[in-house]
Write a protein that holds these residues in place. Structure first.
Motif, PDB file in Angstrom:
ATOM      1  N   ALA A  44       2.642  11.222   1.204  1.00  0.00           N
ATOM      2  CA  ALA A  44       1.957  10.167   0.893  1.00  0.00           C
ATOM      3  C   ALA A  44       0.843  10.321  -0.045  1.00  0.00           C
ATOM      4  N   ALA A  45       0.230  11.528   0.174  1.00  0.00           N
ATOM      5  CA  ALA A  45      -1.136  11.678  -0.497  1.00  0.00           C
ATOM      6  C   ALA A  45      -0.548  12.263  -2.010  1.00  0.00           C
ATOM      7  N   LEU A  51       1.599   7.775  -8.145  1.00  0.00           N
ATOM      8  CA  LEU A  51       2.198   6.731  -8.331  1.00  0.00           C
ATOM      9  C   LEU A  51       1.745   5.738  -9.599  1.00  0.00           C
ATOM     10  N   SER A  52       0.365   5.893 -10.242  1.00  0.00           N
ATOM     11  CA  SER A  52       0.003   5.101 -11.218  1.00  0.00           C
ATOM     12  C   SER A  52       0.593   5.820 -12.452  1.00  0.00           C
ATOM     13  N   ALA A  68      14.297   6.284  -1.293  1.00  0.00           N
ATOM     14  CA  ALA A  68      15.158   7.399  -1.351  1.00  0.00           C
ATOM     15  C   ALA A  68      14.661   8.999  -1.357  1.00  0.00           C
ATOM     16  N   LEU A  69      13.945   9.109  -2.294  1.00  0.00           N
ATOM     17  CA  LEU A  69      13.157  10.217  -2.528  1.00  0.00           C
ATOM     18  C   LEU A  69      12.364  10.576  -1.360  1.00  0.00           C
ATOM     19  N   PHE A  70      11.325   9.652  -0.922  1.00  0.00           N
ATOM     20  CA  PHE A  70      10.257  10.000  -0.015  1.00  0.00           C
ATOM     21  C   PHE A  70      10.098   9.246   1.186  1.00  0.00           C
ATOM     22  N   GLY A  71      11.004   8.550   1.492  1.00  0.00           N
ATOM     23  CA  GLY A  71      11.118   7.850   2.757  1.00  0.00           C
ATOM     24  C   GLY A  71      10.043   6.693   2.891  1.00  0.00           C
ATOM     25  N   LYS A  72      10.543   5.838   3.493  1.00  0.00           N
ATOM     26  CA  LYS A  72       9.840   4.479   3.719  1.00  0.00           C
ATOM     27  C   LYS A  72       8.488   4.767   4.105  1.00  0.00           C
ATOM     28  N   PRO A  73       8.268   5.361   5.238  1.00  0.00           N
ATOM     29  CA  PRO A  73       6.577   5.400   5.738  1.00  0.00           C
ATOM     30  C   PRO A  73       5.882   5.942   4.884  1.00  0.00           C
ATOM     31  N   ALA A  78       1.430   5.118   0.756  1.00  0.00           N
ATOM     32  CA  ALA A  78       1.185   5.467  -0.710  1.00  0.00           C
ATOM     33  C   ALA A  78       0.907   4.124  -1.480  1.00  0.00           C
ATOM     34  N   LEU A  79       1.585   3.000  -1.108  1.00  0.00           N
ATOM     35  CA  LEU A  79       1.460   1.799  -1.830  1.00  0.00           C
ATOM     36  C   LEU A  79       0.139   1.304  -1.307  1.00  0.00           C
ATOM     37  N   SER A  80      -0.086   1.082  -0.081  1.00  0.00           N
ATOM     38  CA  SER A  80      -1.237   0.540   0.554  1.00  0.00           C
ATOM     39  C   SER A  80      -2.564   1.207   0.254  1.00  0.00           C
TER      40      SER A  80
END
Length: 162
Positions: A44-45, A51-52, A68-73, A78-80
């Motif tokens: 996530a970090a 992400l940008s 698919a690459l990183f998983g939903k959690p 990351a999005l939040s």
């Protein structure tokens, strides 16, 4: 590992490096994470940091590829927390396995920087060895803000790690 060995190992580490109970709340959260949770936090970090580079809008196809690459959690976190990331100089595609490796390595480096900033010794962190293959440059202030957001987010779902 047996409960007795865990207690002895903890006592030995606490005697040498200090009891984690004396750490601030966020540092205790990081130390208390399971390996899977810590991996999700690192992903996530790294995702927040990169992400940008995908641009200002993420379409459905890119969202599916990221999941698919990183998983939903990890993607959800990351999005939040994407607002704490600096603007990227270039745009990237999401299907690149090398990008996945860079994101994960940078995530570990980000957690490692944050752990060092919060006085955790090598015994309590030790994630720098997993940061091999990351970006050449990480903006330290952004990395610390990202790691703080991820650690404080604290909603890691075991069993869904990628």
């Amino acid at each position: 590992m047996s409960r007795r060995i865990e207690k002895r190992l903890f006592a030995s580490l606490a005697e040498r490096d200090g009891d984690p109970v004396t750490l601030e709340t966020a540092a205790r959260l990081l130390v208390a994470m399971t390996d899977d949770e810590r991996h999700q936090a690192a992903v996530a970090a790294g995702l927040i940091y990169h992400l940008s580079a995908l641009g200002t809008v993420i379409d459905r196809h890119a969202l599916s590829a990221l999941t698919a690459l990183f998983g939903k959690p990890s993607l959800s976190i990351a999005l939040s927390c994407a607002h704490v990331s600096p603007r990227a100089a270039q745009s990237l595609g999401v299907s690149d396995e090398e990008w996945k490796q860079v994101v994960e390595a940078d995530g570990w480096a980000i957690l490692d920087l944050w752990a060092a900033e919060h006085g955790l010794t090598q015994t309590w962190r030790g994630w720098s060895r997993q940061a091999v293959g990351g970006s050449v440059f990480l903006v330290a202030s952004a990395a610390l803000a990202i790691a703080s957001a991820v650690v404080r987010h604290g909603e890691f779902t075991q069993g869904e790690a990628k």
